[in-house]
Design a protein around this motif. Structure first.
Motif, PDB file in Angstrom:
ATOM      1  N   GLU A  21       0.706  -1.097  -0.050  1.00  0.00           N
ATOM      2  CA  GLU A  21      -0.309  -0.289  -0.052  1.00  0.00           C
ATOM      3  C   GLU A  21       1.398   0.988   0.244  1.00  0.00           C
ATOM      4  O   GLU A  21       0.821   2.088  -0.809  1.00  0.00           O
ATOM      5  N   HIS A  22       1.777   1.529   0.766  1.00  0.00           N
ATOM      6  CA  HIS A  22       2.572   2.100   0.713  1.00  0.00           C
ATOM      7  C   HIS A  22       3.923   2.161   0.315  1.00  0.00           C
ATOM      8  O   HIS A  22       4.280   3.793   0.139  1.00  0.00           O
ATOM      9  N   ARG A  23       4.916   1.328  -0.256  1.00  0.00           N
ATOM     10  CA  ARG A  23       5.776   1.409  -1.206  1.00  0.00           C
ATOM     11  C   ARG A  23       6.791   0.144  -2.252  1.00  0.00           C
ATOM     12  O   ARG A  23       5.276  -0.454  -1.755  1.00  0.00           O
ATOM     13  N   GLU A  24       7.127  -0.038  -2.900  1.00  0.00           N
ATOM     14  CA  GLU A  24       7.502  -1.324  -3.529  1.00  0.00           C
ATOM     15  C   GLU A  24       8.383  -1.917  -2.808  1.00  0.00           C
ATOM     16  O   GLU A  24       9.671  -1.116  -2.259  1.00  0.00           O
ATOM     17  N   PHE A  25       9.121  -3.216  -2.290  1.00  0.00           N
ATOM     18  CA  PHE A  25      10.335  -3.452  -1.583  1.00  0.00           C
ATOM     19  C   PHE A  25      10.535  -3.959  -2.935  1.00  0.00           C
ATOM     20  O   PHE A  25      10.497  -4.965  -3.926  1.00  0.00           O
ATOM     21  N   ILE A  26      11.827  -4.252  -3.302  1.00  0.00           N
ATOM     22  CA  ILE A  26      13.036  -5.446  -4.051  1.00  0.00           C
ATOM     23  C   ILE A  26      13.857  -6.350  -3.418  1.00  0.00           C
ATOM     24  O   ILE A  26      14.349  -5.907  -2.203  1.00  0.00           O
ATOM     25  N   ILE A  27      13.440  -7.609  -3.684  1.00  0.00           N
ATOM     26  CA  ILE A  27      13.465  -8.695  -2.122  1.00  0.00           C
ATOM     27  C   ILE A  27      14.122  -9.894  -3.449  1.00  0.00           C
ATOM     28  O   ILE A  27      13.486  -9.999  -4.107  1.00  0.00           O
ATOM     29  N   HIS A  28      14.741 -10.138  -2.261  1.00  0.00           N
ATOM     30  CA  HIS A  28      16.392 -11.481  -2.777  1.00  0.00           C
ATOM     31  C   HIS A  28      15.667 -12.630  -2.415  1.00  0.00           C
ATOM     32  O   HIS A  28      15.604 -12.480  -1.148  1.00  0.00           O
ATOM     33  N   THR A  29      15.330 -13.723  -2.890  1.00  0.00           N
ATOM     34  CA  THR A  29      15.240 -14.716  -2.897  1.00  0.00           C
ATOM     35  C   THR A  29      15.364 -15.839  -3.433  1.00  0.00           C
ATOM     36  O   THR A  29      15.388 -15.732  -4.481  1.00  0.00           O
ATOM     37  N   THR A  30      14.432 -17.058  -3.078  1.00  0.00           N
ATOM     38  CA  THR A  30      15.044 -18.539  -3.683  1.00  0.00           C
ATOM     39  C   THR A  30      14.387 -19.284  -3.651  1.00  0.00           C
ATOM     40  O   THR A  30      14.300 -19.654  -4.710  1.00  0.00           O
ATOM     41  N   ASP A  31      12.647 -18.611  -3.336  1.00  0.00           N
ATOM     42  CA  ASP A  31      11.949 -19.043  -3.791  1.00  0.00           C
ATOM     43  C   ASP A  31      11.100 -18.324  -4.500  1.00  0.00           C
ATOM     44  O   ASP A  31      11.206 -17.573  -5.064  1.00  0.00           O
ATOM     45  N   ASN A  32      10.874 -19.093  -5.992  1.00  0.00           N
ATOM     46  CA  ASN A  32      10.079 -18.566  -7.639  1.00  0.00           C
ATOM     47  C   ASN A  32       8.437 -18.473  -6.672  1.00  0.00           C
ATOM     48  O   ASN A  32       7.855 -19.264  -5.816  1.00  0.00           O
ATOM     49  N   VAL A  33       7.990 -17.503  -6.883  1.00  0.00           N
ATOM     50  CA  VAL A  33       7.251 -16.812  -6.965  1.00  0.00           C
ATOM     51  C   VAL A  33       5.787 -16.304  -8.364  1.00  0.00           C
ATOM     52  O   VAL A  33       6.620 -16.087  -8.997  1.00  0.00           O
ATOM     53  N   GLU A  34       4.878 -16.462  -7.898  1.00  0.00           N
ATOM     54  CA  GLU A  34       3.783 -16.515  -9.617  1.00  0.00           C
ATOM     55  C   GLU A  34       3.665 -14.427  -9.192  1.00  0.00           C
ATOM     56  O   GLU A  34       3.377 -14.077  -8.376  1.00  0.00           O
ATOM     57  N   LEU A  35       3.688 -13.989 -10.278  1.00  0.00           N
ATOM     58  CA  LEU A  35       3.384 -12.686 -10.903  1.00  0.00           C
ATOM     59  C   LEU A  35       2.031 -12.510  -9.993  1.00  0.00           C
ATOM     60  O   LEU A  35       0.923 -13.261 -10.609  1.00  0.00           O
ATOM     61  N   TYR A  36       1.592 -11.243  -9.477  1.00  0.00           N
ATOM     62  CA  TYR A  36       0.654 -11.000  -8.832  1.00  0.00           C
ATOM     63  C   TYR A  36       0.168 -11.707  -7.570  1.00  0.00           C
ATOM     64  O   TYR A  36      -1.320 -11.608  -7.055  1.00  0.00           O
ATOM     65  N   GLN A  37       0.687 -12.852  -7.460  1.00  0.00           N
ATOM     66  CA  GLN A  37       1.101 -13.471  -5.967  1.00  0.00           C
ATOM     67  C   GLN A  37       0.473 -12.604  -4.959  1.00  0.00           C
ATOM     68  O   GLN A  37       1.054 -11.242  -4.346  1.00  0.00           O
ATOM     69  N   GLU A  38      -0.487 -12.927  -4.017  1.00  0.00           N
ATOM     70  CA  GLU A  38      -0.362 -12.008  -2.438  1.00  0.00           C
ATOM     71  C   GLU A  38       0.617 -12.505  -1.748  1.00  0.00           C
ATOM     72  O   GLU A  38       0.731 -14.130  -1.223  1.00  0.00           O
ATOM     73  N   VAL A  39       1.799 -11.574  -1.141  1.00  0.00           N
ATOM     74  CA  VAL A  39       2.866 -12.313  -0.259  1.00  0.00           C
ATOM     75  C   VAL A  39       2.724 -11.603   0.955  1.00  0.00           C
ATOM     76  O   VAL A  39       2.620  -9.887   0.846  1.00  0.00           O
ATOM     77  N   GLY A  40       3.167 -11.940   1.833  1.00  0.00           N
ATOM     78  CA  GLY A  40       3.753 -11.022   3.087  1.00  0.00           C
ATOM     79  C   GLY A  40       5.318 -11.070   3.377  1.00  0.00           C
ATOM     80  O   GLY A  40       5.900 -12.318   2.558  1.00  0.00           O
ATOM     81  N   ILE A  41       5.490 -10.367   4.156  1.00  0.00           N
ATOM     82  CA  ILE A  41       6.922  -9.754   3.714  1.00  0.00           C
ATOM     83  C   ILE A  41       7.456  -9.802   5.326  1.00  0.00           C
ATOM     84  O   ILE A  41       6.352  -9.123   6.293  1.00  0.00           O
ATOM     85  N   ARG A  42       8.141 -10.458   5.600  1.00  0.00           N
ATOM     86  CA  ARG A  42       9.140 -10.810   6.879  1.00  0.00           C
ATOM     87  C   ARG A  42      10.782  -9.870   7.145  1.00  0.00           C
ATOM     88  O   ARG A  42      11.246 -11.066   6.416  1.00  0.00           O
TER      89      ARG A  42
END
Length: 57
Positions: A21-42
């Motif tokens: 809602e407030h910003r965009e995060f650039i995240i490096h991960t070894t997990d493949n995620v689908e586009l437009y998938q809702e994810v939590g960030i911790r």
């Protein structure tokens, strides 16, 4: 919560952009995620890396 806007495989990890809602995060991960998938960030303070542009000084 946020939505995965982009996902790019960089050879060893994925670089994903998660839009919240407030910003965009650039995240490096070894997990493949689908586009437009809702994810939590911790994340923990030691996980944060602040990057400045070269002309910021």
């Amino acid at each position: 919560m946020g939505s995965v806007e982009t996902s790019l495989f960089k050879g060893v990890h994925y670089e994903i952009v998660v839009k919240t809602e407030h910003r965009e995060f650039i995240i490096h991960t070894t997990d493949n995620v689908e586009l437009y998938q809702e994810v939590g960030i911790r994340f923990y303070p030691e996980d944060i890396h602040v990057m400045y542009t070269m002309d910021a000084y």
